[in-house]
Design a protein around this motif. Structure first.
Motif, PDB file in Angstrom:
ATOM      1  N   ARG A   1       0.830  -0.830  -0.264  1.00 11.85           N
ATOM      2  CA  ARG A   1      -0.275   0.315   0.113  1.00 11.85           C
ATOM      3  C   ARG A   1       1.088   0.993  -0.065  1.00 11.85           C
ATOM      4  O   ARG A   1       0.868   2.330  -0.592  1.00 11.85           O
ATOM      5  CB  ARG A   1      -0.953   0.155   1.027  1.00 11.85           C
ATOM      6  CG  ARG A   1      -2.154  -1.018   1.657  1.00 11.85           C
ATOM      7  CD  ARG A   1      -2.966  -1.058   2.280  1.00 11.85           C
ATOM      8  NE  ARG A   1      -2.649  -0.926   3.858  1.00 11.85           N
ATOM      9  CZ  ARG A   1      -2.357  -1.989   4.416  1.00 11.85           C
ATOM     10  NH1 ARG A   1      -2.678  -3.137   3.592  1.00 11.85           N
ATOM     11  NH2 ARG A   1      -1.782  -2.293   5.047  1.00 11.85           N
TER      12      ARG A   1
ATOM     13  N   TYR B   1       2.414   1.895  -3.294  1.00 12.24           N
ATOM     14  CA  TYR B   1       1.201   2.524  -4.339  1.00 12.24           C
ATOM     15  C   TYR B   1       1.206   3.681  -4.091  1.00 12.24           C
ATOM     16  O   TYR B   1       1.102   4.367  -5.437  1.00 12.24           O
ATOM     17  CB  TYR B   1       0.128   1.308  -4.286  1.00 12.24           C
ATOM     18  CG  TYR B   1      -0.693   1.945  -4.788  1.00 12.24           C
ATOM     19  CD1 TYR B   1      -1.252   1.606  -6.743  1.00 12.24           C
ATOM     20  CD2 TYR B   1      -2.161   2.460  -4.794  1.00 12.24           C
ATOM     21  CE1 TYR B   1      -2.620   1.989  -7.208  1.00 12.24           C
ATOM     22  CE2 TYR B   1      -2.788   3.414  -5.105  1.00 12.24           C
ATOM     23  CZ  TYR B   1      -3.156   2.572  -6.644  1.00 12.24           C
ATOM     24  OH  TYR B   1      -4.156   2.932  -6.995  1.00 12.24           O
ATOM     25  N   HIS B   2       1.117   4.420  -3.273  1.00 15.29           N
ATOM     26  CA  HIS B   2       1.122   5.498  -2.355  1.00 15.29           C
ATOM     27  C   HIS B   2       2.461   6.170  -2.480  1.00 15.29           C
ATOM     28  O   HIS B   2       2.464   7.793  -2.548  1.00 15.29           O
ATOM     29  CB  HIS B   2       0.570   6.246  -1.786  1.00 15.29           C
ATOM     30  CG  HIS B   2      -1.437   5.400  -0.947  1.00 15.29           C
ATOM     31  ND1 HIS B   2      -2.524   5.150  -2.234  1.00 15.29           N
ATOM     32  CD2 HIS B   2      -1.670   4.507  -0.524  1.00 15.29           C
ATOM     33  CE1 HIS B   2      -3.087   5.286  -1.809  1.00 15.29           C
ATOM     34  NE2 HIS B   2      -3.180   3.636  -1.315  1.00 15.29           N
TER      35      HIS B   2
ATOM     36  N   THR C   1      -2.063   7.828   1.384  1.00 13.24           N
ATOM     37  CA  THR C   1      -1.984   6.438   2.677  1.00 13.24           C
ATOM     38  C   THR C   1      -2.889   6.581   3.453  1.00 13.24           C
ATOM     39  O   THR C   1      -3.898   5.786   3.726  1.00 13.24           O
ATOM     40  CB  THR C   1      -0.689   6.244   2.864  1.00 13.24           C
ATOM     41  OG1 THR C   1       0.539   6.406   2.570  1.00 13.24           O
ATOM     42  CG2 THR C   1      -0.412   4.477   3.433  1.00 13.24           C
TER      43      THR C   1
ATOM     44  N   ALA D   1     -10.919   3.338   3.016  1.00  9.01           N
ATOM     45  CA  ALA D   1     -11.212   1.555   2.920  1.00  9.01           C
ATOM     46  C   ALA D   1     -11.813   0.874   4.215  1.00  9.01           C
ATOM     47  O   ALA D   1     -12.936  -0.350   3.779  1.00  9.01           O
ATOM     48  CB  ALA D   1     -10.012   1.334   2.622  1.00  9.01           C
TER      49      ALA D   1
ATOM     50  N   SER E   1      -6.836   6.880   1.873  1.00 11.33           N
ATOM     51  CA  SER E   1      -6.955   4.997   1.451  1.00 11.33           C
ATOM     52  C   SER E   1      -7.253   4.496   2.270  1.00 11.33           C
ATOM     53  O   SER E   1      -8.118   3.559   2.098  1.00 11.33           O
ATOM     54  CB  SER E   1      -5.880   5.094   0.693  1.00 11.33           C
ATOM     55  OG  SER E   1      -6.101   3.792   0.022  1.00 11.33           O
ATOM     56  N   ARG E   2      -6.519   4.562   3.744  1.00 14.83           N
ATOM     57  CA  ARG E   2      -6.878   3.634   4.648  1.00 14.83           C
ATOM     58  C   ARG E   2      -7.880   3.738   5.139  1.00 14.83           C
ATOM     59  O   ARG E   2      -9.343   3.214   5.508  1.00 14.83           O
ATOM     60  CB  ARG E   2      -6.075   3.379   5.374  1.00 14.83           C
ATOM     61  CG  ARG E   2      -4.403   3.221   4.814  1.00 14.83           C
ATOM     62  CD  ARG E   2      -4.934   1.138   4.745  1.00 14.83           C
ATOM     63  NE  ARG E   2      -5.387   0.078   5.408  1.00 14.83           N
ATOM     64  CZ  ARG E   2      -5.579  -0.618   5.347  1.00 14.83           C
ATOM     65  NH1 ARG E   2      -6.587  -0.906   3.648  1.00 14.83           N
ATOM     66  NH2 ARG E   2      -6.249  -1.684   6.159  1.00 14.83           N
TER      67      ARG E   2
END
Length: 543
Positions: free
Chosen positions: A131, A134-135, A142, A149, A145-146
């Motif tokens: 992850r 990716y970021h 990060t 999610a 995104s978490r």
């Protein structure tokens, strides 16, 4: 990437037909008496999208939107049916892990893997590392995104613990540290700030509040200046890589610090109110299963140690580590599965009730492991073994109430133990089945310990280092289920008990190492903001 741009890029768009289909699907789930995995699979096939099936996160996100629009009334039990991984917030707080960028490490440990794409000791195909890469190791992306999610699979995110990992935090430039935490908080706040201080101020009343901030570092990088800097960031917990309590083994593995330096770091951090989590590694070169169990017991018999939490990371022989050369020369042999399971079982039954064993194995992809154990569900295997033998682990993680209805006892439990810098009081509220519904860590430091921190606010003060009430996170403004641990006023009860204990011990002052997002909570309990802590004078007095 700026805040508004990020949300625009990551927004999920739904068509009118999909919206109608989602509503029918959710109503079908609600109509079932109970939901098994195969029931959900059948419904997802029965109510598909134009192309394929709806994902679980899309289903949960749609349900939240329908509730916000007034098209469905909110039903926590229905949300639980739609959730994918309810255990992520079962302990009362949603954890968001963020990795720092690749950076040199001051250590030369022979067991530590090296991957130039990652911070030291991390591998590129570990879940958190994937992850982060990716970021582009951007803390805002990060974190955001978490959060997204977790929300998309039905979890509340108004109470967030930020777990900053990635090598030795204290070795990174101070400017990078400040920027990194500021951007993590910006993601929680949903708005850009001009400084760390501004981001912290906004988070005190934000929708998503930071209720814990964790970093990891080395024992030999902890001093009074570092302690003050960490507190200015809002850090509440420090993870230290102790690895072994045997100087011979530390030296053999090129660890670069001594056991005494670990004791000094633990003592100083505890005197400053931090929660302390140690990392401990069995199966290092020079150790045996028998010596490892003796080493483990030192964690609790040595007053200079006695951490609040522990991660057990059995040494894994990974191809990216120098230790592989030892193995090739016949100078190192990993433990067998049986030996490792027996050792960890012995460790668990020797763990005090005031300690939380957060992990007993590291999530390393098995293709990296050259030799030794590849048992990924070690905790479950050990638990089955202990159950079969009529033994049990008494650590916090094994006792926390989780999703049970909380029927608590009338008395506050008390467990006291001495440390190098004073005395610790572990207050607990237990259920009628001996599960842990909540606890508080109260430090009663010596004058010398308080002075060693160099922080005036701590002189003559008792310290609340942690207050934790267990149960799934409940959003601000939503009612919890009847009897839920977080809705019984247990935190208030524990704080009142701590005040009384501090007063009886002769302390006129009580401080709290409050996270940024819990300052408002402590203000409601009579604490006021100081430079680095929340303070209450004249504790235990009625006048």
């Amino acid at each position: 990437m700026r805040t508004a741009e990020w949300h625009t890029k990551h927004q999920w768009q739904v068509t009118a037909d999909e919206e109608a289909q989602l509503l029918r699907l959710i109503e079908a789930v609600a109509a079932l008496d109970s939901v098994r995995p195969k029931d959900m699979a059948q419904l997802l096939r029965r109510y598909p999208r134009a192309r394929g099936q709806f994902s679980k996160d899309q289903l949960v996100l749609a349900y939240r939107q329908f509730c916000d629009q007034g098209r469905r009334s909110f039903d926590p039990e229905l949300l639980r049916r739609l959730q994918m991984k309810p255990t992520r917030t079962i302990s009362g707080v949603a954890t968001v892990t963020v990795l720092t960028k690749p950076f040199p490490c001051p250590g030369e440990c022979i067991f530590c893997p090296t991957d130039v794409r990652m911070p030291k000791s991390y591998l590129a195909d570990e879940p958190g590392a994937i992850r982060a890469e990716y970021h582009r190791f951007d803390p805002y992306d990060t974190t955001a995104s978490r959060i997204r999610a977790l929300e998309n699979i039905g979890h509340s995110t108004d109470k967030i613990e930020l777990l900053i990992l990635g090598g030795t935090w204290s070795y990174y430039p101070v400017d990078y540290q400040t920027w990194f935490i500021q951007r993590c908080l910006d993601a929680l706040n949903g708005i850009d700030s001009s400084s760390l201080a501004e981001a912290q101020s906004m988070n005190e009343t934000a929708e998503r509040r930071n209720v814990g901030l964790v970093i990891e570092t080395r024992p030999d990088y902890v001093d009074a200046a570092e302690v003050r800097r960490l507190r200015s960031y809002g850090v509440t917990k420090v993870q230290l890589g102790a690895q072994s309590l045997d100087d011979r083994i530390l030296d053999l593995n090129k660890r670069g610090h001594t056991v005494e330096q670990t004791r000094q770091a633990v003592t100083l951090l505890r005197a400053a109110g931090f929660k302390v989590q140690l990392h401990w590694m069995p199966n290092l070169p020079g150790a045996t299963p028998e010596s490892d169990l003796i080493d483990f017991k030192k964690l609790w018999s040595d007053p200079g140690l006695r951490p609040d939490e522990l991660k057990i990371y059995p040494n894994a022989l990974v191809r990216e580590a120098e230790l592989v050369q030892w193995f090739d020369r016949g100078e190192f042999e990993p433990y067998t599965d049986e030996a490792l399971i027996d050792l960890i079982a012995g460790c668990k039954v020797n763990t005090p009730r005031y300690v939380r064993l957060n992990r007993i194995i590291r999530d390393i992809p098995k293709e990296h492991i050259v030799a030794g154990s590849t048992v990924s569900n070690l905790r479950e295997v050990v638990k089955r073994k202990l159950t079969a033998e009529g033994r049990a682990c008494q650590c916090i993680r094994c006792r926390e109430v989780r999703d049970e209805t909380a029927q608590v006892s009338g008395q506050v439990g008390l467990l006291e133990y001495a440390t190098r810098g004073g005395r610790e009081v572990f207050l607990s509220i237990d259920t009628n089945t001996d599960k842990l519904a909540g606890f508080l860590r109260l430090s009663l430091p010596t004058q010398d310990a308080a002075v060693s921190t160099g922080i005036d606010e701590l002189r003559g003060a008792a310290i609340i280092r942690e207050v934790h009430v267990y149960g799934p996170v409940v959003e601000i403004g939503r009612e919890g289920r009847s009897g839920h641990a977080q809705h019984l006023g247990l935190g208030t009860r524990l704080i009142a008990e701590a005040e009384q204990r501090a007063c009886e011990a002769g302390y006129d002052r009580l401080v709290v190492i409050s996270a940024i997002g819990t300052r408002e909570y402590y203000r409601k309990h009579g604490f006021v903001g100081g430079e680095l802590y929340m303070l209450k004078e004249s504790v235990g007095r009625s006048d």
